[in-house]
Write a protein that holds these residues in place. Sequence first.
Motif, PDB file in Angstrom:
ATOM      1  N   GLY A   1       0.785  -1.230   0.000  1.00  0.00           N
ATOM      2  CA  GLY A   1       0.000   0.000   0.000  1.00  0.00           C
ATOM      3  C   GLY A   1       0.816   1.279   0.000  1.00  0.00           C
ATOM      4  O   GLY A   1       0.818   2.010   1.004  1.00  0.00           O
ATOM      5  N   PRO A   2       1.511   1.604  -1.082  1.00  0.00           N
ATOM      6  CA  PRO A   2       2.177   2.916  -1.133  1.00  0.00           C
ATOM      7  C   PRO A   2       1.173   4.047  -0.945  1.00  0.00           C
ATOM      8  O   PRO A   2       0.055   3.994  -1.476  1.00  0.00           O
ATOM      9  CB  PRO A   2       2.782   2.941  -2.544  1.00  0.00           C
ATOM     10  CG  PRO A   2       2.949   1.495  -2.914  1.00  0.00           C
ATOM     11  CD  PRO A   2       1.765   0.805  -2.294  1.00  0.00           C
ATOM     12  N   ILE A   3       1.568   5.075  -0.201  1.00  0.00           N
ATOM     13  CA  ILE A   3       0.656   6.186   0.091  1.00  0.00           C
ATOM     14  C   ILE A   3       1.458   7.465   0.338  1.00  0.00           C
ATOM     15  O   ILE A   3       2.558   7.414   0.903  1.00  0.00           O
ATOM     16  CB  ILE A   3      -0.239   5.852   1.295  1.00  0.00           C
ATOM     17  CG1 ILE A   3      -1.326   6.908   1.490  1.00  0.00           C
ATOM     18  CG2 ILE A   3       0.586   5.635   2.559  1.00  0.00           C
ATOM     19  CD1 ILE A   3      -2.396   6.520   2.512  1.00  0.00           C
ATOM     20  N   GLY A   4       0.894   8.583  -0.111  1.00  0.00           N
ATOM     21  CA  GLY A   4       1.526   9.875   0.085  1.00  0.00           C
ATOM     22  C   GLY A   4       0.985  10.586   1.313  1.00  0.00           C
ATOM     23  O   GLY A   4       0.214  10.022   2.097  1.00  0.00           O
ATOM     24  N   PRO A   5       1.367  11.843   1.506  1.00  0.00           N
ATOM     25  CA  PRO A   5       0.923  12.601   2.665  1.00  0.00           C
ATOM     26  C   PRO A   5      -0.582  12.856   2.642  1.00  0.00           C
ATOM     27  O   PRO A   5      -1.212  12.849   1.582  1.00  0.00           O
ATOM     28  CB  PRO A   5       1.679  13.930   2.538  1.00  0.00           C
ATOM     29  CG  PRO A   5       2.763  13.685   1.562  1.00  0.00           C
ATOM     30  CD  PRO A   5       2.281  12.608   0.651  1.00  0.00           C
ATOM     31  N   ILE A   6      -1.132  13.095   3.820  1.00  0.00           N
ATOM     32  CA  ILE A   6      -2.528  13.476   3.933  1.00  0.00           C
ATOM     33  C   ILE A   6      -2.657  14.981   3.763  1.00  0.00           C
ATOM     34  O   ILE A   6      -1.909  15.756   4.366  1.00  0.00           O
ATOM     35  CB  ILE A   6      -3.097  13.055   5.295  1.00  0.00           C
ATOM     36  CG1 ILE A   6      -3.173  11.531   5.359  1.00  0.00           C
ATOM     37  CG2 ILE A   6      -4.477  13.659   5.529  1.00  0.00           C
ATOM     38  CD1 ILE A   6      -3.635  10.999   6.685  1.00  0.00           C
ATOM     39  N   THR A   7      -3.591  15.388   2.924  1.00  0.00           N
ATOM     40  CA  THR A   7      -3.955  16.796   2.791  1.00  0.00           C
ATOM     41  C   THR A   7      -5.228  17.031   3.586  1.00  0.00           C
ATOM     42  O   THR A   7      -6.247  16.381   3.320  1.00  0.00           O
ATOM     43  CB  THR A   7      -4.201  17.168   1.314  1.00  0.00           C
ATOM     44  OG1 THR A   7      -3.001  16.935   0.563  1.00  0.00           O
ATOM     45  CG2 THR A   7      -4.607  18.627   1.180  1.00  0.00           C
ATOM     46  N   PRO A   8      -5.205  17.918   4.592  1.00  0.00           N
ATOM     47  CA  PRO A   8      -6.437  18.188   5.342  1.00  0.00           C
ATOM     48  C   PRO A   8      -7.558  18.617   4.406  1.00  0.00           C
ATOM     49  O   PRO A   8      -7.326  19.254   3.370  1.00  0.00           O
ATOM     50  CB  PRO A   8      -6.025  19.325   6.285  1.00  0.00           C
ATOM     51  CG  PRO A   8      -4.549  19.143   6.472  1.00  0.00           C
ATOM     52  CD  PRO A   8      -4.050  18.666   5.127  1.00  0.00           C
ATOM     53  N   LYS A   9      -8.788  18.255   4.758  1.00  0.00           N
ATOM     54  CA  LYS A   9      -9.906  18.448   3.835  1.00  0.00           C
ATOM     55  C   LYS A   9     -10.125  19.905   3.460  1.00  0.00           C
ATOM     56  O   LYS A   9     -10.568  20.197   2.341  1.00  0.00           O
ATOM     57  CB  LYS A   9     -11.185  17.835   4.394  1.00  0.00           C
ATOM     58  CG  LYS A   9     -11.725  18.477   5.649  1.00  0.00           C
ATOM     59  CD  LYS A   9     -12.985  17.757   6.132  1.00  0.00           C
ATOM     60  CE  LYS A   9     -13.536  18.357   7.399  1.00  0.00           C
ATOM     61  NZ  LYS A   9     -14.736  17.626   7.894  1.00  0.00           N
ATOM     62  N   ASP A  10      -9.788  20.843   4.345  1.00  0.00           N
ATOM     63  CA  ASP A  10     -10.012  22.249   4.013  1.00  0.00           C
ATOM     64  C   ASP A  10      -8.979  22.789   3.030  1.00  0.00           C
ATOM     65  O   ASP A  10      -9.093  23.916   2.558  1.00  0.00           O
ATOM     66  CB  ASP A  10     -10.050  23.118   5.274  1.00  0.00           C
ATOM     67  CG  ASP A  10      -8.765  23.058   6.086  1.00  0.00           C
ATOM     68  OD1 ASP A  10      -7.852  22.287   5.724  1.00  0.00           O
ATOM     69  OD2 ASP A  10      -8.668  23.794   7.096  1.00  0.00           O
ATOM     70  N   ARG A  11      -7.983  21.965   2.681  1.00  0.00           N
ATOM     71  CA  ARG A  11      -6.966  22.361   1.704  1.00  0.00           C
ATOM     72  C   ARG A  11      -6.994  21.490   0.452  1.00  0.00           C
ATOM     73  O   ARG A  11      -6.171  21.645  -0.437  1.00  0.00           O
ATOM     74  CB  ARG A  11      -5.569  22.278   2.330  1.00  0.00           C
ATOM     75  CG  ARG A  11      -5.382  23.137   3.566  1.00  0.00           C
ATOM     76  CD  ARG A  11      -3.986  23.038   4.129  1.00  0.00           C
ATOM     77  NE  ARG A  11      -2.970  23.425   3.158  1.00  0.00           N
ATOM     78  CZ  ARG A  11      -1.662  23.426   3.398  1.00  0.00           C
ATOM     79  NH1 ARG A  11      -1.216  23.057   4.583  1.00  0.00           N
ATOM     80  NH2 ARG A  11      -0.806  23.797   2.464  1.00  0.00           N
ATOM     81  N   ALA A  12      -7.964  20.562   0.388  1.00  0.00           N
ATOM     82  CA  ALA A  12      -7.955  19.544  -0.661  1.00  0.00           C
ATOM     83  C   ALA A  12      -8.749  19.907  -1.910  1.00  0.00           C
ATOM     84  O   ALA A  12      -8.677  19.204  -2.909  1.00  0.00           O
ATOM     85  CB  ALA A  12      -8.482  18.223  -0.094  1.00  0.00           C
ATOM     86  N   GLY A  13      -9.527  20.987  -1.874  1.00  0.00           N
ATOM     87  CA  GLY A  13     -10.326  21.346  -3.038  1.00  0.00           C
ATOM     88  C   GLY A  13     -11.535  20.436  -3.204  1.00  0.00           C
ATOM     89  O   GLY A  13     -11.980  19.787  -2.259  1.00  0.00           O
ATOM     90  N   ASP A  14     -12.041  20.363  -4.418  1.00  0.00           N
ATOM     91  CA  ASP A  14     -13.259  19.605  -4.724  1.00  0.00           C
ATOM     92  C   ASP A  14     -12.902  18.153  -5.001  1.00  0.00           C
ATOM     93  O   ASP A  14     -12.885  17.696  -6.153  1.00  0.00           O
ATOM     94  CB  ASP A  14     -13.969  20.235  -5.922  1.00  0.00           C
ATOM     95  CG  ASP A  14     -15.307  19.565  -6.226  1.00  0.00           C
ATOM     96  OD1 ASP A  14     -15.765  18.743  -5.401  1.00  0.00           O
ATOM     97  OD2 ASP A  14     -15.885  19.864  -7.293  1.00  0.00           O
ATOM     98  N   VAL A  15     -12.636  17.410  -3.948  1.00  0.00           N
ATOM     99  CA  VAL A  15     -12.170  16.028  -4.092  1.00  0.00           C
ATOM    100  C   VAL A  15     -13.203  15.159  -4.789  1.00  0.00           C
ATOM    101  O   VAL A  15     -12.852  14.265  -5.580  1.00  0.00           O
ATOM    102  CB  VAL A  15     -11.806  15.450  -2.703  1.00  0.00           C
ATOM    103  CG1 VAL A  15     -11.556  13.960  -2.792  1.00  0.00           C
ATOM    104  CG2 VAL A  15     -10.584  16.153  -2.154  1.00  0.00           C
ATOM    105  N   ASN A  16     -14.472  15.387  -4.548  1.00  0.00           N
ATOM    106  CA  ASN A  16     -15.513  14.538  -5.126  1.00  0.00           C
ATOM    107  C   ASN A  16     -15.567  14.599  -6.647  1.00  0.00           C
ATOM    108  O   ASN A  16     -16.166  13.715  -7.271  1.00  0.00           O
ATOM    109  CB  ASN A  16     -16.875  14.907  -4.545  1.00  0.00           C
ATOM    110  CG  ASN A  16     -17.037  14.459  -3.109  1.00  0.00           C
ATOM    111  OD1 ASN A  16     -17.201  13.269  -2.840  1.00  0.00           O
ATOM    112  ND2 ASN A  16     -16.971  15.391  -2.169  1.00  0.00           N
ATOM    113  N   ASN A  17     -14.958  15.613  -7.234  1.00  0.00           N
ATOM    114  CA  ASN A  17     -14.928  15.737  -8.694  1.00  0.00           C
ATOM    115  C   ASN A  17     -13.505  15.785  -9.243  1.00  0.00           C
ATOM    116  O   ASN A  17     -13.299  16.175 -10.394  1.00  0.00           O
ATOM    117  CB  ASN A  17     -15.699  16.982  -9.126  1.00  0.00           C
ATOM    118  CG  ASN A  17     -17.181  16.876  -8.843  1.00  0.00           C
ATOM    119  OD1 ASN A  17     -17.880  16.066  -9.452  1.00  0.00           O
ATOM    120  ND2 ASN A  17     -17.668  17.665  -7.904  1.00  0.00           N
ATOM    121  N   ALA A  18     -12.539  15.385  -8.438  1.00  0.00           N
ATOM    122  CA  ALA A  18     -11.134  15.494  -8.837  1.00  0.00           C
ATOM    123  C   ALA A  18     -10.749  14.444  -9.883  1.00  0.00           C
ATOM    124  O   ALA A  18     -11.254  13.318  -9.871  1.00  0.00           O
ATOM    125  CB  ALA A  18     -10.240  15.345  -7.615  1.00  0.00           C
TER     126      ALA A  18
END
Length: 232
Positions: A140-157
Motif C-alpha cells: 500500500g504505497p501512500i503519500g501525505p494526507i492533505t487536510p480536507k479544508d486544503r484539498a479542493g473539490d475532491v468529489n470531482n477530482a
Amino acid sequence: MRFVFEPSAPVSLPVTGQDERFPVHRVYCVGRNYEEHAKEMGFTGREPPFFFLKPSDSLVVVDAGQSGTMPYPSLTHNLHHEIELVVAIGVGGKNIKAADAEKHIYGYAVGLDMTRRDLQNDMKKQGRPWCIGKAFDQSGPIGPITPKDRAGDVNNAEISLQVNGVDRQRSSVAKLIWNIAETIEHLSAAWELQAGDLIFTGTPEGVAAVVPGDRLVGQVAGLGSLSIVVQQ
C-alpha cells in the motif's frame, strides 16, 4: 506496562502543511467501485459495496516531493497497480449517515492498492479469501494526507496513474459507484470507524502489470502526486 519484546513503532503519515503526523488505525479498501473497472474485471452494475483490509504496516509511506520504493513481491508473476483516492477518518463513529459523513473526514491522500493478481484470481476460483493477493508486505504505497479544508473539490477530482511516463489509468472521482459519503455510511454499518482509519475508495479502469524498474506516478487533483519505483 511491560512487554515480552519491544513493540513496533506506530504507523503514521505526514500531513501537508504541519509538523504533526496522522497515526494510522485500520486500512479499509473498497472493491470494484468504478463501473469501468468492474467491467474489466468481469462484473457490471451498481452492486452493494464490499470491503477488505490491509495491515497498517503494509503501507509504504512516501513524503511529499520524494520517490519511494517497493520490492517486487514474492510468489507472483502478475503484480498490478491500482491508483486510489484515500480518505482519512478524523472522528470515529458507527452507523454514520451519508449526510453526516463529511464531519468524520480529516483529509485525503493518494494511494496505490498493489495486487498480486494471479494469486487473487486463484483465491477467487477456490472461493477463498483474497488476503494473499491484497494484504502482502508493502502492498500500500501512500503519500501525505492533505487536510480536507486544503484539498479542493475532491468529489470531482481527476485521478490518474502513469507508468514510466505513459498513461495507464485516468478518470474522475465523480465516477465512483458509491461516493465517499455513501462508502462511509456502508462501512460504518459493518465496523465502528475510529480516528486514524484509512479508506482506499477503489480504482478506475486501466489496471495492468508492472515489473521491476517501473516508475509509477499517481495523482489526484488537489492532493499532489505519489511516486514509487518497483525494485527487484
